[in-house]
Structures are given as structure tokens and as C-alpha cells.
Motif scaffolding. Structure first.
Motif, PDB file in Angstrom:
ATOM      1  N   ILE B 109       0.830  -1.199   0.000  1.00 56.95           N
ATOM      2  CA  ILE B 109       0.000   0.000   0.000  1.00 56.95           C
ATOM      3  C   ILE B 109       0.872   1.260   0.000  1.00 56.95           C
ATOM      4  O   ILE B 109       0.622   2.211  -0.747  1.00 56.95           O
ATOM      5  CB  ILE B 109      -0.938   0.001   1.227  1.00 56.95           C
ATOM      6  N   ALA B 110       1.925   1.243   0.819  1.00 57.26           N
ATOM      7  CA  ALA B 110       2.780   2.418   0.903  1.00 57.26           C
ATOM      8  C   ALA B 110       3.428   2.706  -0.443  1.00 57.26           C
ATOM      9  O   ALA B 110       3.509   3.854  -0.890  1.00 57.26           O
ATOM     10  CB  ALA B 110       3.848   2.218   1.969  1.00 57.26           C
ATOM     11  N   PHE B 111       3.868   1.646  -1.125  1.00 57.60           N
ATOM     12  CA  PHE B 111       4.528   1.864  -2.407  1.00 57.60           C
ATOM     13  C   PHE B 111       3.552   2.419  -3.440  1.00 57.60           C
ATOM     14  O   PHE B 111       3.835   3.403  -4.120  1.00 57.60           O
ATOM     15  CB  PHE B 111       5.155   0.556  -2.909  1.00 57.60           C
ATOM     16  N   ALA B 112       2.387   1.805  -3.522  1.00 57.12           N
ATOM     17  CA  ALA B 112       1.387   2.277  -4.489  1.00 57.12           C
ATOM     18  C   ALA B 112       1.044   3.742  -4.236  1.00 57.12           C
ATOM     19  O   ALA B 112       0.997   4.569  -5.157  1.00 57.12           O
ATOM     20  CB  ALA B 112       0.137   1.418  -4.395  1.00 57.12           C
ATOM     21  N   THR B 113       0.829   4.067  -2.964  1.00 59.69           N
ATOM     22  CA  THR B 113       0.432   5.430  -2.604  1.00 59.69           C
ATOM     23  C   THR B 113       1.514   6.438  -2.968  1.00 59.69           C
ATOM     24  O   THR B 113       1.248   7.470  -3.595  1.00 59.69           O
ATOM     25  CB  THR B 113       0.171   5.501  -1.084  1.00 59.69           C
ATOM     26  N   THR B 114       2.761   6.129  -2.576  1.00 66.83           N
ATOM     27  CA  THR B 114       3.841   7.080  -2.823  1.00 66.83           C
ATOM     28  C   THR B 114       4.074   7.255  -4.311  1.00 66.83           C
ATOM     29  O   THR B 114       4.275   8.378  -4.792  1.00 66.83           O
ATOM     30  CB  THR B 114       5.131   6.598  -2.145  1.00 66.83           C
ATOM     31  N   ALA B 115       4.064   6.154  -5.057  1.00 64.24           N
ATOM     32  CA  ALA B 115       4.296   6.247  -6.496  1.00 64.24           C
ATOM     33  C   ALA B 115       3.244   7.151  -7.138  1.00 64.24           C
ATOM     34  O   ALA B 115       3.560   8.061  -7.915  1.00 64.24           O
ATOM     35  CB  ALA B 115       4.264   4.857  -7.115  1.00 64.24           C
ATOM     36  N   LEU B 116       1.999   6.922  -6.741  1.00 55.00           N
ATOM     37  CA  LEU B 116       0.902   7.723  -7.288  1.00 55.00           C
ATOM     38  C   LEU B 116       1.087   9.202  -6.947  1.00 55.00           C
ATOM     39  O   LEU B 116       0.970  10.086  -7.805  1.00 55.00           O
ATOM     40  CB  LEU B 116      -0.404   7.210  -6.687  1.00 55.00           C
ATOM     41  N   ALA B 117       1.408   9.460  -5.681  1.00 57.14           N
ATOM     42  CA  ALA B 117       1.572  10.839  -5.236  1.00 57.14           C
ATOM     43  C   ALA B 117       2.706  11.509  -6.013  1.00 57.14           C
ATOM     44  O   ALA B 117       2.605  12.684  -6.385  1.00 57.14           O
ATOM     45  CB  ALA B 117       1.858  10.880  -3.737  1.00 57.14           C
ATOM     46  N   PHE B 118       3.776  10.776  -6.276  1.00 58.25           N
ATOM     47  CA  PHE B 118       4.914  11.384  -6.952  1.00 58.25           C
ATOM     48  C   PHE B 118       4.661  11.641  -8.410  1.00 58.25           C
ATOM     49  O   PHE B 118       5.013  12.697  -8.920  1.00 58.25           O
ATOM     50  CB  PHE B 118       6.180  10.532  -6.755  1.00 58.25           C
ATOM     51  N   VAL B 119       4.024  10.691  -9.078  1.00 61.26           N
ATOM     52  CA  VAL B 119       3.734  10.912 -10.492  1.00 61.26           C
ATOM     53  C   VAL B 119       2.877  12.169 -10.635  1.00 61.26           C
ATOM     54  O   VAL B 119       3.193  13.094 -11.384  1.00 61.26           O
ATOM     55  CB  VAL B 119       3.031   9.684 -11.091  1.00 61.26           C
ATOM     56  N   ALA B 120       1.792  12.214  -9.836  1.00 58.94           N
ATOM     57  CA  ALA B 120       0.872  13.353  -9.955  1.00 58.94           C
ATOM     58  C   ALA B 120       1.549  14.647  -9.498  1.00 58.94           C
ATOM     59  O   ALA B 120       1.561  15.652 -10.220  1.00 58.94           O
ATOM     60  CB  ALA B 120      -0.380  13.079  -9.133  1.00 58.94           C
ATOM     61  N   GLY B 121       2.135  14.621  -8.298  1.00 59.67           N
ATOM     62  CA  GLY B 121       2.691  15.832  -7.712  1.00 59.67           C
ATOM     63  C   GLY B 121       3.863  16.390  -8.498  1.00 59.67           C
ATOM     64  O   GLY B 121       3.919  17.592  -8.788  1.00 59.67           O
ATOM     65  N   ALA B 122       4.809  15.514  -8.863  1.00 62.53           N
ATOM     66  CA  ALA B 122       6.017  16.003  -9.518  1.00 62.53           C
ATOM     67  C   ALA B 122       5.708  16.533 -10.907  1.00 62.53           C
ATOM     68  O   ALA B 122       6.166  17.617 -11.290  1.00 62.53           O
ATOM     69  CB  ALA B 122       7.056  14.887  -9.594  1.00 62.53           C
ATOM     70  N   VAL B 123       4.920  15.801 -11.677  1.00 59.07           N
ATOM     71  CA  VAL B 123       4.625  16.246 -13.042  1.00 59.07           C
ATOM     72  C   VAL B 123       3.906  17.594 -13.013  1.00 59.07           C
ATOM     73  O   VAL B 123       4.291  18.546 -13.697  1.00 59.07           O
ATOM     74  CB  VAL B 123       3.786  15.183 -13.783  1.00 59.07           C
ATOM     75  N   LEU B 124       2.879  17.697 -12.170  1.00 66.16           N
ATOM     76  CA  LEU B 124       2.125  18.947 -12.110  1.00 66.16           C
ATOM     77  C   LEU B 124       3.008  20.091 -11.599  1.00 66.16           C
ATOM     78  O   LEU B 124       2.945  21.209 -12.117  1.00 66.16           O
ATOM     79  CB  LEU B 124       0.897  18.788 -11.201  1.00 66.16           C
TER      80      LEU B 124
END
Lengths: 520, 304, 317
Positions: B109-124
Motif C-alpha cells: 500500500i505504501a509503495f502504491a500510494t507514494t508512487a501515485l503521489a509522486f507521479v501526480a505531484g512532480a509532473v504537475l
């Protein structure tokens, strides 16, 4: 069968009548206090850490709902009638009470009592205090108590309450914590005032944080209210409460986390007070919703889990097994001889078969808002039920909004009751057909008839029989699983002394620890 | 005393694990990657060994675990003795089994969450820095508004409204985390977009996407990676904090965050049971960040 | 310099817009939550009759937009209204707690910011040394424990031994000195929780610059490592450091509800949770606006400082 909480051989008259003669012993010089025990000493600052209290707590007595405001109220207010530690009714503001037929009740109001503000208490104040909870516009939680009341009036030094039908237990209702006697003006009380006639005068109050009260120098009771000052503190976190006690920041805490009881005891810094009462944890099923419409399904579930295991693991032994009976061992007419329900997967399977099923799948919604350990209890039930081909899926739901969103909305969920001193009150509140808080929506004609009949039955033996039959109906036909009675578990610093008998009617000595306890 | 002894034993053990892992990696790595592992610091090899061990445990949980995930086996709080090598929890479930399954659920869960947060947050975030002007302002104000609501209360509101399945849990924590990543990514990227090589690339007529991928991201990698290491571990804490409010992962699923919470009061009496799941989280946090540090060091091109 | 002032002006205006958006989001979200104030106040004992009576009394029967409008016009005139649950003025309810929250945040910031900057710079300076590894591992271990857990351990070590009180009591007679002493454990807990994050970002930002040509240049000129880091690396690494510090300061103001609960500290966090669970919307709104203002101002400050310390950004604003 002897009954521990109600003297035997009660006549019809004494059932309806309370006087100083019966109860003087319970009030001024508690008879239950062994002569060897030291006299209560005066003095000291008594600090209580309570696991309740919110910044949104108000002053309106009709909205009181948890231990902080209840104890705060017991410190500053008096009630018409007090429930003594042994469960008997004893006079407080009402010097005595009497009824000829159970429908018209006469309360004689004590003279010479003054409020903290200096005003003398009159029967008019009592009427104003009661009327606050009565009538269309009232927002009080105990409004239903007053639905059968047709009239409340002053008659000299008496207050006369007229009911539309006899109710032998009416005086018990008048001891309810929602009904303090407050000063009235023009027939109305000011629900935001902290003025009362109790043993302590409010010095400061910050909702959700603390309340400080000083001893009332003009208190009318002798031998009560021993502390110089009371400090009630809201400490919501169980570990923080324990720490506060162990570091001597407080002298008493409530709701000790079961897991830490034995550890705390072994430390020797505090003593545990574990009081068994009528409070119970439960799991209501919606009797209107399939598959719970079938009593065989309900019985299958009642046999499919281990009650003793729940008592051992969820309560750490500080409680007792309940037989799906909301009437507890502290009640007068408790049916102790009822056939017990052990964990029996075969019996559960048998009942499933009777219902025409070979396996059952149900979802159980639980949150620790219902009671501490509710989710764990549901998990344990689910584990044991598997052996009976019953799959219980535990649905953990948020604490926030539990009572609004889940309770009485989901077909199978967790709940609790504080227990009621009188059988009628418990049954009327949660088991009568169509009652507002009938959480299982169970409806049984025979039960409803008995309930009404027992209320006005004035023969004690007959009443006992009726209440026991009702308990049997609830246990074997009802739609509420009641696995255990939970003790009230408190921890006291070694310096705190209590009377030998501590009340099992509510927590913290029936909220009266502030008035009954002292520093040794 | 016992604390001191266990710290010394623990350090010694980590040292040995680090050495062994480095030797193994050097031997096992394909020839062209071997130089990378040659100069690997001990901390990094230790970190890699721990992460590897966690992954193995997570994947093979049902095989390794001595009992079933939610199986109630006996009394509560049994002492550490066979067959319950780490004792039992408050419901009488095997602690070791719970920890092993916890690895699977929590790390996943932690990995899925962090990956998602980074893709969205960093790109934007990078895009906002690059685009500037109105878009940047609009996005940044929205993120400001969302961030200004305390994370715990925001999660509480969202989870109460949308329910508490594992998926909503991942999405909600990722959404909350993404705002933090956005802010960091934007501020780092802002420092980069004014560099001469970006101007040059713009003049060459490169598109925004190319700029982000080829020019900005590589240069913003270091602080983002450092943030990733921490955010990853904050997810455990978020779950733990949510279980403080009665939200979080549904039982009888084991997860470390809730396990810490469940046993927390015992720490008041110096009981070390709650230290087990907390220690599991801490060990992983340290391991992940050691590896991140090593990569940072490599990326910075510093030799010493 | 006029660029900066224009930027501040712009951002303040936008800040007001942010506050407006937040008030809408919060109001909408609390409206979406199941249940309302009347239900929560009456709790398990609610009946349809008493609910209706209480809703009428509280004015909950009006449609949501009307209630929002009434609230907004009140706030615009500087009147935050009264708590629906207790009928006490919100300014009074929030006032004392805001002071407590700011005190604790400042206390923790005064401990944690210098500490983490110092540790971060030293770790970058002596990178890969035993000091670097040890401080890093320690910080990471602390940060991976939940806040309540750190608090319990501190209580076990420092309060049960009698060194510091395990809970905070603020009465009228409490002096600042008393408060510094009794609030030490919560402040220390928060310090431990936020230090690792700031320290690691500081270290990473500095190391990130250490391979830049101009640092190489300074080193080749024979500058001492300490001077290189302090004079050349730190000033250029300030932007991310300032941002992470601002983020953590905002956290110290808005996100400490768990620490408040464990140490029984009467701050805004607990008040907000209580207000949310009771659906006391005016109180939720008031606190959300306070938190949001703190956020907006701290972020603005961070952006201004980043811009000032990076002249190249100035040209763009």
C-alpha cells in the motif's frame, strides 16, 4: 431466591413509598461502612481524569450525555432522589415520596436548602426543573419519561406528578442524571446556569478541558462532600490517562484500558476498582431484514461464538458473560437461572438447517465508537463462527458519525447500553415494539403485553415472574446478541478511600465519587 | 543496560549484514554493473539487503508465515516461546505471522500510494513552474487551499464521505501527499527553469514535455528522491494516525501502522511488544533512505 | 525591489481568494458528511421529535446556501458568530486556544529549526562520515515512529522518572516559565518529529550543489570545506530549505492534534476535531480560516525569501 439489591418481603405499600425510615442508614451514616473503617476525612484537592468531554459540551441538562458532564453535574447539583450505593432509592431534595395508586406521585420537598447563589429552594424550582424536559418544544433526551405525565403541580411543600397510567418505578426515573434541581424564575430554569444546590460550587469551567469546584460551605448534607476542591480533567487518550495517574497528575481515572489493568496492578502505584453492573455490549440485528427475520438464523449466530473468550480478551476478565439479556445481575428481577448459551457450532448448524440453510454469510459493521474493543470483538466472533459454516465479514467503519450512519441503519452492527436501574426503563427504551431506540426493530406481541402489565403490577412476586418471562423472550427470540456485561473499571491512587460498597449504577460510583469518596 | 547491549549487538549485526550483502552483490551483479557496487558504502548494501529481505517476506508471506493471517490460536499476550516465537497479540493471534503479513499489506500500500503521489505531484509541479503565469497561479492556489486544511482532518473528511476501502485509502493519502510533492517539485523546478540550458532548449524549440523529461527531471531528481524516501515512510504513519481516528485498514488484515496503535498503551509500562511493528517500520525507513542517499551521492557526481 | 512588493500584493489578494475557496470546500465537505449538529448533540438518545425541536432551535432547517451566506456576511463584518453547540462566541472559544497553539508551535520551532539546520549543514560537510550516518539513521528512526509513540516513549523516560510533567495544565495562574517547563515534552516530541525532515532536505540540497562547477572552482582555489559550504553552497540551496522549513512550521501550527491529545494540551487541533465530529460548522470554518491564513502567510514568506535569495527568479516576477 434472595435478591441482593432489594430487601425481601416488600409490601405493596413499601414498593410505592420512600421515607427517611427506610433509608436514613444509607445516607447520613452509611450502614454498609464497617465500624472498623476510618471515618471519612475532610480536605484535599481531588483530581479526576475522565475519558470523555468535548469542547462542544454545553450546560443544558437535557443534552448531557457522557461521564464528564454527568460527574460535573453530580458535583454541583442535587436531584430529587438519589440511588444509593446498594441500589436503593434514598431521599435527596425530595424528603419522601408516596403514591396511593402508582399514578399520582407526591414528592415532599426538603426545607432549608439553598442554592449556591443564596436563593432558597422551593417546590416551584422543582416544577420548573422538571418542566424543562416536558412539552412539545423540549429538546431534552429524557422527554419520553414525561410523555405519560399529564400534570405537575405544587401543593404546599409538595410537588404532585400525575401520570396517565400507573408506574411503580416512577421514582427511579426521577433519579436520572438529566434531572437536577435548578433555580427557576417565572416557572423556567436557565439551562446555561451552573447554579445548583450540590456539594461543590463551580469556580471555573472550560468545556473539553477542565472544571474546578470548591466545597459548598452551606451544604445541607452532613457526612458528604469531603474534599476541599474538585478538579475534573478531560483526558481522552487511554495511555495519557494512565500516565497522568502514574505521575500523580490526577488521583483517579475512569475507563482503564483492559490490556493494561494487570500491568498497572503489578506496579503497586494505584488500586483497581472493578465494579460489575448492568452495562453491556451488544450486537443488534435488524429483525426486519433478511436473513435476520428468521429466529433460527438469530439463534444460530447466538451459539456460534465464545462468550467467555470475549470476556477474557476484550474485557481482560473485568466483566461477565451475558446471555443475550439486557437485564443485568445488578437489577432487581435479574433472571439468573436462565439456560446459558455456550459456544456450540453443532447447535448453530442445527439452527441453520432449521432455517433451511447449510451456510450463512453476513456482514457485521463495527467501530470502536460503539464500545472500546468492538472491532476486535467482531473479529473474534468471525473467527469462531467459521466452524459453524457462518462467514461473518467484519466491516470496520469510521468512528465519526457512527451513531448516525451505521447504528440502526446497517442490519448487523455493534452497540452498547449503560444499563438502567429499572427493568421497565431498559425494556421500554430498547425492546418495546416501535420504541425510538429499539435498535434491532424486534417486535413481539407477548413481550409488549407483559411490559405494560408489569408496569402497573404492584405484587412483587408476580412482577418478578413477568420480568423473568420477558428476559427469556428477549434472550431466545430477540434480535440482539448480548455477549457480555462490562465492568466499570477505574484506577485510584493509593491515597483515595472509598466506602466499602461502591455503586454499580453508572460509572465513578454513580457519578457520586466527588461526594462519597475522601483522602485517607 | 539492556538497551545499550541491544544497540551494540544491533550495530554489529547490521555491519555483518552490510558486508555480506556487498560481497554477494559484487559477485552476483552482471559485469557491466559491477563498478557501481564496488564503491557502494556499507550503509547502502545494508539498506539493499533489508529491502530485498522485506520484498521476499512480502511476496512469500503465505509460505513463510507459520499460521494464518487472522487465525486466533490461543490466549492473549503469550510470552515469546515456541511455537509463538514473538508471542501473541491481544486477541491471541501469532505476532510473527501478523508481522509477516503486515509486510505484504503495508509495503504494498505504501509503495502504491507514494508512487501515485509522486507521479501526480512532480509532473504537475514541474509543469506549473515551466508554464508559469496564470496556470501556475491557479494550480498553486488550489494546492495551497488543499494543503491549508490539516492532512488528518482532510483525510477524515474524504474517507468519511467516500468510504474506507483499500483503494480509497490509497487515493486519499496519495492526494494529500501529492500536494506536498507538488510544492517541492515546483520550487525546485523554479530554480532550474531560469538556468541557461533551459533557455537554450526553449530556443531550440523543444516542447514542454521534452523539457520536463530530458532537462528538468534529471536535475531535480536529487531533492525529489530524498523526498520520496521520506514520503514512503510517512504513509505508514498516515495509516497509523488514521487508525487513531478509527479509520485505516479493515480487520483482520494485518498492517504495521494499526499494530503500533493497538499495542501503544503497553509502552507506558516499558513493554516492548509495540516496538516490534514500529521497529519494522523504522528499519525499512532507514534502509530505503540509505539507498536513496547512495543514489543521491552517485547522482551528484561527488567522489569522496 | 518593486517586483517583490508587487508580488506580495498580488499574493495577498490571491491569499484572500484562497481563504474563500477553503471556506467553500470546508462548508461543502461538512455538509456532505452524514449527520448534523442536532443529531450529534443528542447522540444515541435522539428521537425524531427532539431532533426536530433542536434543529428548529439551532436554525438548521434553513437551506445550506442561506446558512453559508449568513455566515459569510457575518465574517465580512468581523463577526465570527457563536458556536452552535455551546452558544459561546467563537472569538472567545478560539482566542485562548490560538494562543496556546502558537506558543507550542514557536516553542517547537525554536528548538527544531536551528537544530535541524545545524545538523543538516554538518552532515553535508562531513558527508559519509560516521557522524553523517549516525545522525541520519537516528533521525530516520525517530521519524518512522508515529507521533503518539514518540510521545509515549518520552513520557516513559522523562515523565515517569519525575523530570517533567506528563500533561499540560494551563490555568489563570500559569506563568510563561511554568508553561515552558510543563510544555517541554510536547515541544520535544514535535521537535523530534519535524527535525529529520528539515535536516535531510538541508543536507540533500547542499550536497546537490557540491558538484557544481562554481563549487569545484572555490575548492580548487583552496577554500576550506567549511567556507565552501557556508559561503557558496548554503546560499544557493536556500530555496528548497526555506520551503521545507515553511512546510514544517505550518505543520506545527495545523497538524499537532495527536500531540495535543496525548499531552492534554488545549490547542486548536482538538477543538477542530471536536467541532467536526459535532458538525459545529461555524467553529470548523473559523479554525479552518485560521489554519489557512497561517499556511498562506508562511508560504508567501517562503516564496518571497526564495525569490530574494535567487536573483534569477526576480526577473520573472
Amino acid at each position: 431466591m434472595t435478591n441482593p439489591t432489594f430487601p425481601r418481603g416488600m409490601t405493596r405499600r413499601s414498593l410505592l413509598k420512600g421515607t427517611m425510615a427506610i433509608t436514613a442508614a444509607g445516607l447520613i451514616l452509611p450502614a454498609h461502612m464497617a465500624p472498623a473503617q476510618a471515618e471519612p476525612k475532610k480536605g484535599g484537592v481531588f483530581r479526576v481524569g475522565i475519558g470523555h468531554g468535548s469542547t462542544t459540551d454545553g450546560y443544558d441538562p437535557g443534552l448531557w450525555d457522557q461521564l464528564f458532564v454527568q460527574t460535573f453535574a453530580a458535583a454541583r447539583h442535587n436531584y430529587l432522589i438519589e440511588i444509593a450505593a446498594d441500589g436503593n432509592l434514598v431521599p435527596e431534595i425530595a424528603e419522601s415520596w408516596d403514591s396511593a395508586d402508582g399514578a399520582t406521585w407526591v414528592f415532599r420537598i426538603r426545607q432549608g436548602v439553598t442554592f449556591h447563589s443564596g436563593k432558597t429552594l422551593t417546590p416551584d424550582d422543582v416544577v420548573a426543573s422538571l418542566n424543562h424536559h416536558r412539552g412539545e418544544a423540549s429538546t431534552s433526551a429524557v422527554k419520553p419519561y414525561f410523555d405519560p405525565v399529564t400534570d405537575i403541580k405544587v401543593d404546599g411543600q409538595n410537588v404532585v406528578v400525575t401520570l396517565n397510567a400507573p408506574n411503580a418505578d416512577f421514582p427511579y426515573l426521577m433519579s436520572d442524571y438529566h434531572l437536577p434541581v435548578m433555580p427557576g424564575t417565572d416557572g423556567k430554569i436557565d439551562p446555561t446556569s451552573t447554579d445548583g444546590c450540590g456539594g461543590y460550587v463551580v469556580e471555573s469551567y472550560e468545556p473539553g478541558v477542565q472544571a474546578t469546584l470548591n466545597r459548598n460551605p452551606n451544604y445541607w448534607k452532613a457526612g458528604r462532600a469531603h474534599f476541599d476542591q474538585i478538579v475534573l480533567l478531560t483526558i481522552l487518550d487511554p495511555a495519557a490517562r494512565l500516565n497522568a495517574l502514574m505521575t500523580s497528575e490526577v488521583d483517579t481515572i475512569d475507563q482503564v484500558d483492559p490490556a493494561s489493568i494487570s500491568l498497572l496492578e503489578s506496579r503497586g502505584v494505584a488500586k483497581i476498582l472493578s465494579i460489575s453492573g448492568n452495562a453491556h455490549y451488544c450486537f443488534p440485528m435488524d429483525a426486519r431484514a433478511a436473513p435476520f427475520t428468521d429466529n433460527n438464523v438469530r439463534l444460530a449466530l447466538k451459539y456460534a461464538f465464545d462468550r467467555q473468550e470475549l470476556v477474557d480478551k476484550i474485557l481482560a476478565g473485568h466483566g461477565s458473560v451475558a446471555n443475550d439479556n439486557p437485564i443485568g445481575p445488578a437489577n432487581r428481577y435479574f433472571f439468573a437461572g436462565m439456560e446459558a448459551k455456550a459456544y456450540d457450532p453443532d447447535k448453530a448448524k442445527f439452527h441453520l438447517k432449521e432455517a433451511g440453510m447449510d451456510k450463512l454469510e453476513v456482514a457485521l459493521s463495527a467501530a470502536n465508537a460503539a464500545f472500546s474493543g468492538a472491532v476486535d470483538a467482531a473479529v473474534l466472533m468471525s473467527e469462531k463462527a467459521a466452524a459453524a459454516n457462518i462467514t461473518i465479514t467484519v466491516d470496520r467503519v469510521p468512528d465519526d458519525g457512527y451513531w448516525d450512519n451505521v447504528w440502526m441503519k446497517k442490519p448487523f452492527c455493534a452497540s452498547y447500553w449503560g444499563g438502567r436501574p429499572v427493568e421497565d426503563q431498559m425494556f421500554t427504551t430498547a425492546y418495546q415494539s416501535g420504541a425510538a431506540w429499539n435498535e434491532s426493530f424486534w417486535s413481539n406481541e407477548a413481550f409488549d403485553k407483559l411490559l405494560v402489565a408489569a408496569r402497573s403490577e404492584l405484587d412483587d412476586a408476580k412482577r418478578r415472574e413477568m420480568y423473568q418471562e420477558m428476559q427469556r423472550l428477549v434472550s431466545f427470540d430477540g434480535a440482539t446478541i448480548i455477549p457480555m456485561y462490562n465492568n466499570y473499571v477505574m484506577a485510584l491512587a493509593n491515597t483515595v478511600a472509598t466506602p466499602e460498597k461502591v455503586s454499580n449504577n453508572w460509572n465513578l460510583d454513580g457519578f457520586r465519587c466527588v461526594e462519597r469518596w475522601w483522602f485517607a | 543496560m539492556t538497551v545499550l547491549v541491544s544497540v551494540i549487538v544491533g550495530l554489529g549485526l547490521s555491519f555483518v549484514i552490510g558486508l555480506a550483502a556487498r560481497a554477494a552483490l559484487r559477485a552476483a551483479a552482471p559485469a557491466r554493473h559491477r563498478p557501481m557496487f564496488r564503491d557502494m558504502p556499507l550503509t547502502a548494501s545494508f539498506g539493499l539487503a533489508v529491502i530485498l529481505a522485506y520484498v521476499v517476506v512480502a511476496v512469500l508471506a503465505p509460505v513463510i508465515a507459520p499460521f494464518g493471517e487472522g487465525e486466533v490460536l490461543g490466549d492473549q499476550y503469550l510470552p515469546w516461546a515456541a511455537p509463538h516465537y514473538l508471542g501473541t497479540d491481544k486477541l491471541g493471534r501469532d505476532m510473527l505471522t501478523r508481522l509477516i503479513y503486515g509486510a505484504r499489506n503495508t509495503v504494498g500500500i505504501a509503495f502504491a500510494t507514494t508512487a501515485l503521489a509522486f507521479v501526480a505531484g512532480a509532473v504537475l509541479g514541474i509543469w506549473a513552474a515551466l508554464a508559469g503565469g496564470w496556470m501556475d497561479q491557479g494550480l498553486s492556489r488550489l494546492v495551497d487551499a488543499l494543503m491549508a486544511i490539516p492532512a488528518l482532518i482532510f483525510s477524515l473528511l474524504l474517507l468519511t464521505i467516500f468510504g474506507t476501502s483499500v483503494l480509497t485509502l490509497i487515493l486519499v493519502i496519495a492526494a494529500v501527499d501529492a500536494t506536498r510533492v507538488y510544492r517541492l517539485a515546483r520550487s525546485v523546478a523554479q530554480g532550474i527553469v531560469v538556468m541557461d540550458y533551459i533557455e537554450a532548449a526553449r530556443l531550440r524549440g523543444e516542447g514542454n514535455w521534452h523539457l520536463i523529461r530530458r532537462e528538468i527531471l534529471p536535475n531535480a531528481m536529487a531533492p525529489l528522491a530524498a523526498e520520496f524516501g521520506l514520503r514512503f515512510c510517512f504513509v505508514f504513519l498516515s495509516i497509523s494516525a488514521l487508525s487513531f481516528l478509527g479509520l485505516g485498514i479493515k480487520p483482520p488484515t494485518a498492517d504495521w501502522g494499526s499494530m503500533v496503535r493497538e499495542n501503544a498503551t503497553l509502552i507506558t509500562f516499558g513493554d516492548i511488544t509495540p516496538l516490534l511493528p514500529a521497529g519494522a517500520i523504522a528499519l525499512l525507513t532507514v534502509a530505503v533512505n540509505f539507498v536513496v542517499d547512495w543514489q543521491l551521492q552517485r547522482a551528484s557526481g561527488l567522489k569522496e | 525591489m518593486t517586483g517583490i512588493w508587487r508580488m506580495i500584493g498580488q499574493r495577498l489578494l490571491l491569499g484572500v481568494l484562497t481563504l474563500f475557496i477553503i471556506s467553500l470546500v470546508i462548508f461543502g465537505a461538512t455538509e456532505l458528511l452524514p449527520g448534523d449538529l442536532a443529531r450529534e448533540l443528542l447522540g444515541q438518545s435522539a428521537t425524531e421529535e427532539t431532533l426536530a425541536a433542536l434543529r428548529e432551535q439551532l436554525g438548521l432547517n434553513e437551506p445550506a446556501p442561506v446558512r453559508y451566506w449568513n455566515w459569510l456576511t457575518g465574517v465580512l463584518q468581523g463577526d465570527f458568530g457563536v458556536s452552535m453547540a455551546t452558544q459561546r462566541p467563537i472569538s472567545e472559544l478560539v482566542g485562548a486556544r490560538l494562543g496556546n497553539t502558537l506558543f507550542l508551535a514557536l516553542y517547537a520551532a525554536a528548538l527544531s529549526v536551528p537544530l535541524s539546520l545545524l545538523l543538516g549543514v554538518l552532515a553535508a560537510l562531513w558527508r559519509n562520515s560516521v557522524f553523517d550516518r549516525a545522525s541520519n539513521a537516528l533521525a530516520l528512526t525517530v521519524i518512522s515512529f508515529p507521533e503518539f509513540f514518540v510521545a509515549y516513549i518520552l513520557i516513559l523516560w522523562l515523565a515517569q522518572t519525575g523530570l517533567f510533567p506528563s500533561m499540560v495544565r494551563i490555568t489563570g495562574a500559569t506563568t510563561t516559565g511554568d508553561l515552558l517547563y510543563s510544555a517541554f515534552l510536547p515541544a520535544l516530541t514535535l521537535t523530534l518529529v519535524v527535525t529529520a525532515h528539515m535536516m535531510r532536505m538541508t543536507r540533500a540540497a547542499i550536497i546537490n550543489l557540491m558538484a557544481s562547477p562554481y563549487i569545484e572552482m572555490a575548492r580548487l582555489k583552496g577554500m576550506s570545506p567549511m567556507r565552501v559550504v557556508l559561503r557558496h553552497a548554503v546560499p544557493n540551496a536556500l530555496a528548497p530549505i526555506i520551503n521545507v522549513v515553511a512546510l514544517n512550521l505550518a505543520y506545527l501550527i495545523t497538524g499537532v492534534v495527536v500531540v495535543e491529545v496525548v499531552f492534554v494540551y488545549p490547542g486548536l487541533g482538538q477543538l477542530m476535531i471536536d467541532a467536526v465530529t459535532n458538525r459545529d460548522i461555524p467553529v470548523v470554518q473559523a479554525i479552518a480560516l485560521i489554519f489557512a491564513s497561517a499556511y498562506v502567510l508562511l508560504n508567501l514568506l517562503a516564496d518571497v525569501l526564495s525569490t530574494v535569495t535567487n536573483p534569477r527568479l526576480m526577473h520573472r516576477t
